[in-house]
Design an enzyme around this catalytic site. Structure first.
Site, PDB file in Angstrom:
ATOM      1  N   GLY A   5     -21.055  36.827  84.351  1.00  0.00           N
ATOM      2  CA  GLY A   5     -20.499  38.108  83.921  1.00  0.00           C
ATOM      3  C   GLY A   5     -21.013  39.236  84.789  1.00  0.00           C
ATOM      4  O   GLY A   5     -21.987  39.073  85.535  1.00  0.00           O
ATOM      5  N   GLY A  63     -25.136  43.961  83.341  1.00  0.00           N
ATOM      6  CA  GLY A  63     -25.285  44.785  82.151  1.00  0.00           C
ATOM      7  C   GLY A  63     -24.585  44.295  80.915  1.00  0.00           C
ATOM      8  O   GLY A  63     -24.631  44.974  79.881  1.00  0.00           O
ATOM      9  N   GLY A  89     -25.343  41.659  79.134  1.00  0.00           N
ATOM     10  CA  GLY A  89     -26.281  41.065  78.176  1.00  0.00           C
ATOM     11  C   GLY A  89     -26.599  39.608  78.425  1.00  0.00           C
ATOM     12  O   GLY A  89     -26.907  38.881  77.476  1.00  0.00           O
ATOM     13  N   HIS A 129      -6.143  72.085  92.524  1.00  0.00           N
ATOM     14  CA  HIS A 129      -6.191  70.636  92.780  1.00  0.00           C
ATOM     15  C   HIS A 129      -6.337  69.861  91.469  1.00  0.00           C
ATOM     16  O   HIS A 129      -5.573  68.923  91.191  1.00  0.00           O
ATOM     17  CB  HIS A 129      -7.362  70.320  93.726  1.00  0.00           C
ATOM     18  N   GLU A 130      -7.304  70.263  90.645  1.00  0.00           N
ATOM     19  CA  GLU A 130      -7.512  69.566  89.374  1.00  0.00           C
ATOM     20  C   GLU A 130      -6.369  69.838  88.393  1.00  0.00           C
ATOM     21  O   GLU A 130      -5.998  68.957  87.602  1.00  0.00           O
ATOM     22  CB  GLU A 130      -8.854  69.995  88.751  1.00  0.00           C
ATOM     23  N   ASP A 142      -9.142  60.475  96.726  1.00  0.00           N
ATOM     24  CA  ASP A 142      -7.887  60.110  96.051  1.00  0.00           C
ATOM     25  C   ASP A 142      -7.036  59.201  96.943  1.00  0.00           C
ATOM     26  O   ASP A 142      -6.468  58.201  96.482  1.00  0.00           O
ATOM     27  CB  ASP A 142      -7.088  61.365  95.691  1.00  0.00           C
TER      28      ASP A 142
END
Length: 623
Positions: A213, A216, A218, A434-435, A510
Site C-alpha cells: 500500500g 501512511g 497503516g 487567475h484564481e 497548470d
C-alpha cells in the site's frame, strides 16, 4: 550462558589484573631491613649519607627526639655493603643521642609526610590508566553498536526489536478502517491462538504475508496490532538494518533473527520496507550488490525451511511491490498479499475518532464534515491533521479544538504555510483574476467537483489556490469528468488572456499537470477518438526493475506524432471552452476577482453570494 556479556567480563578482568600489578609494584620494597644497632654503627663509621624519617607534626617540624619511627636511608661510605638502600625501626624509648650522632657524622636528614596513604597513592597512580581504558571500552562499544551491537562477539547478531504483550498493547481496535483486510488478519490471529483448529482439517500456517500500500496507510501499525491481538512475541526490523559494508553480516543477522523467533514460537517477524533488500537479483540497479543479494538469499532459505509445526509468521510491508524478486512473492514464501488502500470517507471518520480520543473537541467540530474534506488523505495524514489542529488551538490559548482549527490545519497541510510576501498591487491583481478564472470555470462547468474555497494568500510555493472537494470518493473517472478538470486547470490562463490580453508564468504548473493528464487519457485509457481504444507504453516503469529502468516505447514515430497531435488538440479545445465560459460570464469573473482583492480568501458561501443562484451561461463540450 547466552545471557552473559562476555565483553564486559573480559574488560573487568583486565582492569583487575592491571590494578593488582600496580598494587604489587607500589607496595614492593627493595630496601634491606637492618637492626637499629647496626644502623648506628654505620653512622659512626660514616657509611650513611642520608636518611628519611617518616613522621612530622602538623606544622611540618621534625619530631625530636625520634622514637617509634621508621628510618629509611642510603649507604655511601667506603665500606658500603652489597646493598645500598636500607631501613630500620627506631625503639619506642627515647634515644637522646641519635640527633647529635647524625649531625656529627654529616648525615642528611629528610622528613617524609604521613598525609598520603597507600590508598590515595594507588588512586592517583591508577586513575589515568582507568580513564584511558574506559575511553577505549566506550569507543569499542559505540563502534560495535553502530556495526550491529551484541558485544565483542555479536557483530552478526540480529538487530530486531522484540515487543511482547506487556510492552505493546496495540490491537485491531486501534486500526480504524481496513474492514476487508481485517478479515484476513483475524484468520491469522485465530491460527496463532488455536492452530489445532486448522491442522485438524489439514490446513497449514501461511509462511509469509505481504502488506502492500502507499505510505501512511497503516502497514506497520497493522502488523503490531496483529501481534497484540494474538499475544505473541513480535520481532520488528527494517530491511535496511540487515545491510552493512561487510559481506555476510546481513545473512548472519537473518539467521539469528529466525533462530530467536523459532525459540519464542508462536511468534511474528515483521520486516518493514522489504523492497530495500528484496529487489530483483542480478540487475545491478537500486544498490544491488553481493551483501544485499546474500541477505535476500538467506531470507528465501529461512522462509522455505520452516517445518509445518513452526508457528512463525513473517509479515512484510512495502509500497514498491513491482521491484520485488519473483522468488520472494511466490507461493510458499509470501503466500498472501494484502493491499491496504487509502481510507474512504467512513474509514476517514473512524480514523479521526481514534486520533481525537484524547483531544478536547468543541461542539462545532464536525468529524463527518472533515472526513468529506480530506479525500486522498492517508491514516498518517489524518493523524497529522489532528495534531496540527491541536497545535493551532493551543497557540491561540483555546481550551478546545474548534472546526476552524481543523480547516486551517487542512489548508496548511495541503497548500503549505502562509507566506508573508509583499506582493505588488499589479501582480496581486493578476493572481486574483487567475484564481477567479479557475473558480468560475469550476463553478459553471458541468460535471466538475464542487468548489470549496478560493484564495490569493501565498502558501508554500504557490501564490494562490482554488480548492475543489468531490462529493464522494471516486474509483473510476469518466472522460467528461476529466475534460472538466482540464478546463478548470486552464481557466486561470484563459482569464489572464481575457483580462490583460497577455499571459504570465503563473500557469506553468497548470500546464504541466494538464499535459500529464491528457497523455494518460490518450496513451493509457483510450479516450482519444483519433487513436481509438489502444494502450501505448510511453516510458512506463519496468514491471520488475521499477522506476530505475523505464521500458522502451512500443510504437512507431508516426504514432508518436499522432499522439502528440491528439494531446495538443485536446488541450487547445479545452482552453477554448474555458475562454468561452469566461467570456460569456465576464461580469461574474470581475465580481469574483474584486471579491478576492478585497477579502483575499472566499469560501463556497461567499462565492455563491457573489455569483447568485444562477449558474451562468455554460459552454458545450467541444470534444
Amino acid at each position: 550462558m547466552s545471557g552473559f556479556n562476555w565483553s564486559r567480563i573480559l574488560w573487568i578482568a583486565l582492569i583487575w589484573i592491571l590494578i593488582a600489578h600496580l598494587f604489587r609494584f607500589f607496595s614492593s620494597d627493595d630496601q634491606k631491613k637492618i637492626s637499629y644497632t647496626r644502623f648506628k654503627e654505620n653512622v659512626i663509621r660514616e657509611n650513611v649519607n642520608e636518611i628519611t624519617v617518616k613522621g612530622h607534626d602538623i606544622s611540618g617540624r621534625f619530631k625530636s627526639p625520634i622514637k617509634g619511627e621508621t628510618i629509611k636511608g642510603l649507604f655511601g661510605g667506603e665500606k658500603t655493603p652489597e646493598y645500598n638502600a636500607f631501613k630500620t625501626a627506631v625503639p619506642s624509648f627515647e634515644d637522646e643521642n641519635l640527633m647529635n650522632l647524625l649531625e656529627s657524622n654529616d648525615v642528611s636528614v629528610n622528613v617524609e609526610s604521613e598525609g598520603r596513604s597507600l590508598f590515595w597513592t594507588l588512586v592517583i597512580s591508577i586513575l589515568p590508566w582507568v580513564l584511558i581504558i574506559g575511553f577505549f571500552v566506550y569507543s569499542s562499544r559505540k563502534f560495535q553498536q553502530s556495526m550491529g551491537g551484541g558485544g565483542l562477539f555479536g557483530f552478526g547478531k540480529s538487530k530486531a526489536r522484540l515487543y511482547t504483550k506487556s510492552t505493546s498493547n496495540i490491537t485491531l481496535r486501534d486500526v480504524a478502517g481496513l474492514a476487508n483486510a481485517k478479515k484476513e488478519f483475524e484468520e491469522i490471529i485465530d491460527f496463532l491462538k488455536n492452530p489445532s483448529k486448522f491442522r485438524n482439517l489439514g490446513g497449514e500456517l501461511p509462511r509469509g504475508i505481504l502488506l502492500v500500500g502507499p505510505p501512511g496507510v497503516g502497514k506497520t501499525l497493522t502488523a503490531r496490532a496483529i501481534a497484540g491481538e494474538a499475544g505473541v512475541p513480535f520481532y520488528s526490523i527494517s530491511g535496511s538494518e540487515f545491510i552493512e559494508m561487510f559481506v555476510g553480516v546481513g545473512a548472519s543477522r537473518v539467521r539469528d533473527m529466525f533462530k530467536n523467533a523459532k525459540k519464542e514460537a508462536p511468534s511474528i517477524i515483521f520486516i518493514d520496507e522489504l523492497d530495500s533488500i528484496g529487489r530483483v537479483r542480478g540487475t545491478g540497479l537500486g544498490g544491488g550488490h553481493d551483501e544485499r543479494e546474500q541477505t535476500l538469499n538467506q531470507i528465501l532459505s529461512e522462509m522455505d525451511g520452516f517445518t509445518i509445526h513452526e508457528n512463525v509468521i513473517v509479515l512484510a510491508a512495502t509500497n514498491r511491490p513491482d521491484v520485488l524478486d519473483p522468488a520472494l512473492v511466490r507461493p510458499g514464501r509470501f503466500d498472501r498479499q494484502i493491499t491496504l488502500e487509502l481510507p474512504q470517507k467512513n474509514a476517514r471518520k473512524e480514523i479521526l475518532k481514534v486520533h481525537t480520543r484524547d483531544i478536547p473537541l468543541a461542539s462545532d467540530a464536525d468529524l463527518s464534515e472533515m472526513a468529506s474534506k480530506t479525500v486522498g488523505f492517508s491514516g498518517a495524514d489524518l493523524k497529522n491533521l489532528v495534531n496540527e489542529a491541536a497545535l493551532l488551538a493551543a497557540r491561540e490559548e483555546k481550551d478546545k479544538v474548534h472546526n476552524e482549527d481543523f480547516d486551517r490545519a487542512r489548508d496548511k497541510i495541503i497548500m503549505g504555510i502562509e507566506r508573508e510576501d509583499i506582493i505588488q498591487e499589479e501582480e496581486k491583481r493578476i493572481i486574483a483574476y487567475h484564481e477567479a478564472g479557475h473558480a468560475l470555470v469550476a463553478k459553471l462547468k458541468d460535471g466538475t467537483d464542487p468548489l470549496e474555497k478560493v484564495s490569493i494568500i501565498p502558501r508554500g510555493r504557490s501564490l494562490g489556490a482554488t480548492e475543489q472537494i468531490p462529493e464522494e470518493d471516486r474509483h473510476n473517472f469518466s472522460r467528461k469528468y476529466l475534460l472538466g478538470r482540464i478546463a478548470v486547470m486552464l481557466g486561470g490562463r484563459a482569464a489572464e488572456k481575457l483580462k490583460f490580453e497577455d499571459i504570465t508564468t503563473g500557469a506553468g504548473d497548470d500546464l504541466k499537470k494538464t499535459t500529464q493528464l491528457v497523455r494518460r487519457m490518450v496513451c493509457q485509457w483510450g479516450m482519444s477518438d483519433g487513436l481509438g481504444p489502444v494502450s501505448f507504453r510511453h516510458g512506463e516503469p519496468h514491471p520488475f526493475l521499477g522506476r530505475e529502468m523505464a521500458e522502451q516505447k512500443e510504437f512507431s514515430e508516426e504514432t508518436a506524432r499522432v499522439i502528440d497531435e491528439e494531446i495538443r488538440r485536446i488541450i487547445k479545445d479545452m482552453e477554448k471552452e474555458a475562454e468561452k465560459i469566461l467570456n460569456s460570464n465576464r461580469e461574474k469573473l470581475e465580481a469574483l476577482a474584486e471579491g478576492l482583492l478585497e477579502n483575499e480568501s472566499l469560501s463556497k458561501e461567499d462565492i455563491d453570494e457573489i455569483l447568485g443562484p444562477d449558474r451562468g451561461c455554460l459552454a458545450n463540450t467541444m470534444f
